[in-house]
Design a protein around this motif. Structure first.
Motif, short mmCIF file in Angstrom:
data_model
loop_
_atom_site.label_atom_id
_atom_site.label_comp_id
_atom_site.label_asym_id
_atom_site.label_seq_id
_atom_site.Cartn_x
_atom_site.Cartn_y
_atom_site.Cartn_z
N GLU A 87 31.57 37.44 39.89
CA GLU A 87 31.50 36.80 38.58
C GLU A 87 31.21 37.81 37.46
O GLU A 87 30.97 37.43 36.33
CB GLU A 87 30.44 35.70 38.60
CG GLU A 87 30.82 34.53 39.50
CD GLU A 87 29.88 33.35 39.35
OE1 GLU A 87 28.95 33.41 38.52
OE2 GLU A 87 30.07 32.35 40.07
N GLN A 138 38.25 21.35 39.03
CA GLN A 138 37.14 22.22 38.65
C GLN A 138 37.64 23.42 37.87
O GLN A 138 37.01 23.86 36.91
CB GLN A 138 36.39 22.68 39.89
CG GLN A 138 35.67 21.57 40.65
CD GLN A 138 34.98 22.11 41.90
OE1 GLN A 138 34.48 23.23 41.92
NE2 GLN A 138 34.96 21.31 42.96
N GLU A 139 38.78 23.96 38.29
CA GLU A 139 39.37 25.09 37.58
C GLU A 139 39.75 24.70 36.15
O GLU A 139 39.57 25.47 35.21
CB GLU A 139 40.61 25.58 38.31
CG GLU A 139 40.34 26.26 39.64
CD GLU A 139 41.61 26.83 40.24
OE1 GLU A 139 42.03 27.91 39.80
OE2 GLU A 139 42.18 26.18 41.13
N LYS A 188 38.37 22.49 34.27
CA LYS A 188 37.16 22.38 33.45
C LYS A 188 36.67 23.75 32.99
O LYS A 188 36.16 23.91 31.88
CB LYS A 188 36.05 21.68 34.24
CG LYS A 188 36.29 20.21 34.50
CD LYS A 188 35.15 19.60 35.28
CE LYS A 188 35.39 18.11 35.56
NZ LYS A 188 34.28 17.52 36.35
N ALA A 189 36.80 24.76 33.86
CA ALA A 189 36.30 26.10 33.54
C ALA A 189 37.32 26.94 32.78
O ALA A 189 36.95 27.96 32.18
CB ALA A 189 35.92 26.84 34.83
N HIS A 190 38.57 26.51 32.77
CA HIS A 190 39.64 27.32 32.18
C HIS A 190 39.39 27.59 30.70
O HIS A 190 39.18 26.68 29.92
CB HIS A 190 40.99 26.61 32.35
CG HIS A 190 42.16 27.45 31.93
ND1 HIS A 190 42.61 28.51 32.68
CD2 HIS A 190 42.96 27.41 30.84
CE1 HIS A 190 43.64 29.07 32.08
NE2 HIS A 190 43.88 28.42 30.96
N GLN A 230 36.91 28.80 29.22
CA GLN A 230 35.53 28.71 28.75
C GLN A 230 34.66 29.84 29.29
O GLN A 230 33.81 30.36 28.61
CB GLN A 230 34.93 27.36 29.15
CG GLN A 230 35.66 26.16 28.57
CD GLN A 230 35.05 24.85 29.03
OE1 GLN A 230 33.97 24.80 29.60
NE2 GLN A 230 35.74 23.75 28.76
N ASP A 231 34.87 30.19 30.55
CA ASP A 231 34.07 31.22 31.20
C ASP A 231 34.98 32.05 32.08
O ASP A 231 35.34 31.64 33.18
CB ASP A 231 32.95 30.56 32.04
CG ASP A 231 32.01 31.58 32.67
OD1 ASP A 231 32.37 32.78 32.71
OD2 ASP A 231 30.94 31.18 33.13
N GLU A 237 33.75 32.75 35.74
CA GLU A 237 33.74 31.54 36.54
C GLU A 237 35.16 31.13 36.93
O GLU A 237 35.41 30.72 38.07
CB GLU A 237 33.06 30.40 35.76
CG GLU A 237 33.08 29.04 36.46
CD GLU A 237 32.14 28.96 37.65
OE1 GLU A 237 32.12 27.91 38.30
OE2 GLU A 237 31.43 29.95 37.93
N SER A 238 36.09 31.26 36.00
CA SER A 238 37.48 30.92 36.29
C SER A 238 38.07 31.83 37.35
O SER A 238 38.80 31.39 38.24
CB SER A 238 38.32 31.01 35.00
OG SER A 238 37.95 29.99 34.10
#
Length: 235
Positions: A24, A116-117, A119-121, A123-124, A127-128
């Motif tokens: 990460e 889940q991907e 949601k994270a796309h 933004q972080d 995390e992505s």
């Protein structure tokens, strides 16, 4: 989370905490990893830290040099190209083997992961990248081939590290739409199309990458949340 009680569980927790911190990008490529400082931060002995370093070294995430200690690996561009070339071959094999064999439960698991991907796309970035790598590892795991899973997991980890060095923000993430296309091809049993999509998908990740400098964080700040997530606390 309760603190692990046995040395084996604590060793596994140290390994997972450090591995995730590297994947990460909390621990940046090239960053020095002093055993004493990390042991103090995670609340474990230097022996357990050294054991984790050895495992991470095998995966290509940590470099161990005599008289210089450990540091997060910093692969060259040539090494990066070699890793992605090997990974493309491995994951074509994954796609070919899994096409037509994907169960409804497995397809549902992959669809949930893609959500889940999404949601994270954007933004972080870290995390992505982690979630993208885990998607590919899930595919390899579903083949039931333990050796293939091991090699995909190792190459995926190295690619995440490479993208931490050479990937520009967000462009190094796997395109979520490409993951959905892969699931559709695997569900349809089209091995040739699934392999072609996988190859194109990974090549696109390489194409989107661009050399970009990174800054080095403070070691204590970088490891604090990973220590807590694994139930590791300083004495």
């Amino acid at each position: 989370m309760s603190e692990p009680r046995t040395p084996g569980l604590r060793a596994q927790s140290v390994y997972r905490a450090l591995r995730r911190a590297i994947i990460e990008q909390a621990l940046k490529p090239g960053m020095k990893l002093p055993e004493d400082s990390i042991g103090e931060q995670l609340g474990v002995s230097r022996t357990l830290v050294r054991e984790a370093f050895n495992r991470l070294s095998v995966e290509g995430l940590v470099e161990l040099k005599p008289n210089k200690g450990a540091s997060v690996a910093y692969p060259t561009l040539e090494e990066a190209r070699d890793v992605f070339e090997v990974r493309r071959g491995l994951e074509r094999l994954v796609a070919e083997n899994l096409a037509g064999r994907l169960t409804p439960a497995q397809a549902a698991e992959l669809e949930e992961h893609v959500r889940q991907e999404e949601k994270a796309h954007g933004q972080d970035g870290p995390e992505s990248i982690r979630l993208s790598g885990e998607f590919h590892i899930k595919l390899a795991e579903m083949t039931g081939n333990a050796l293939l899973l091991r090699y995909v997991q190792e190459s995926s980890s190295r690619c995440s590290l490479i993208l931490a060095i050479y990937g520009r923000p967000h462009s190094s993430e796997c395109a979520v739409s490409e993951h959905r296309q892969l699931i559709d091809a695997l569900r349809a049993g089209d091995a040739a199309k699934a392999a072609q999509l996988m190859d194109h998908h990974l090549q696109s990740v390489v194409t989107r990458a661009l050399l970009s400098p990174r800054t080095e964080p403070d070691l204590r700040d970088a490891l604090s949340r990973y220590a807590l997530s694994e139930g590791l606390t300083p004495p």
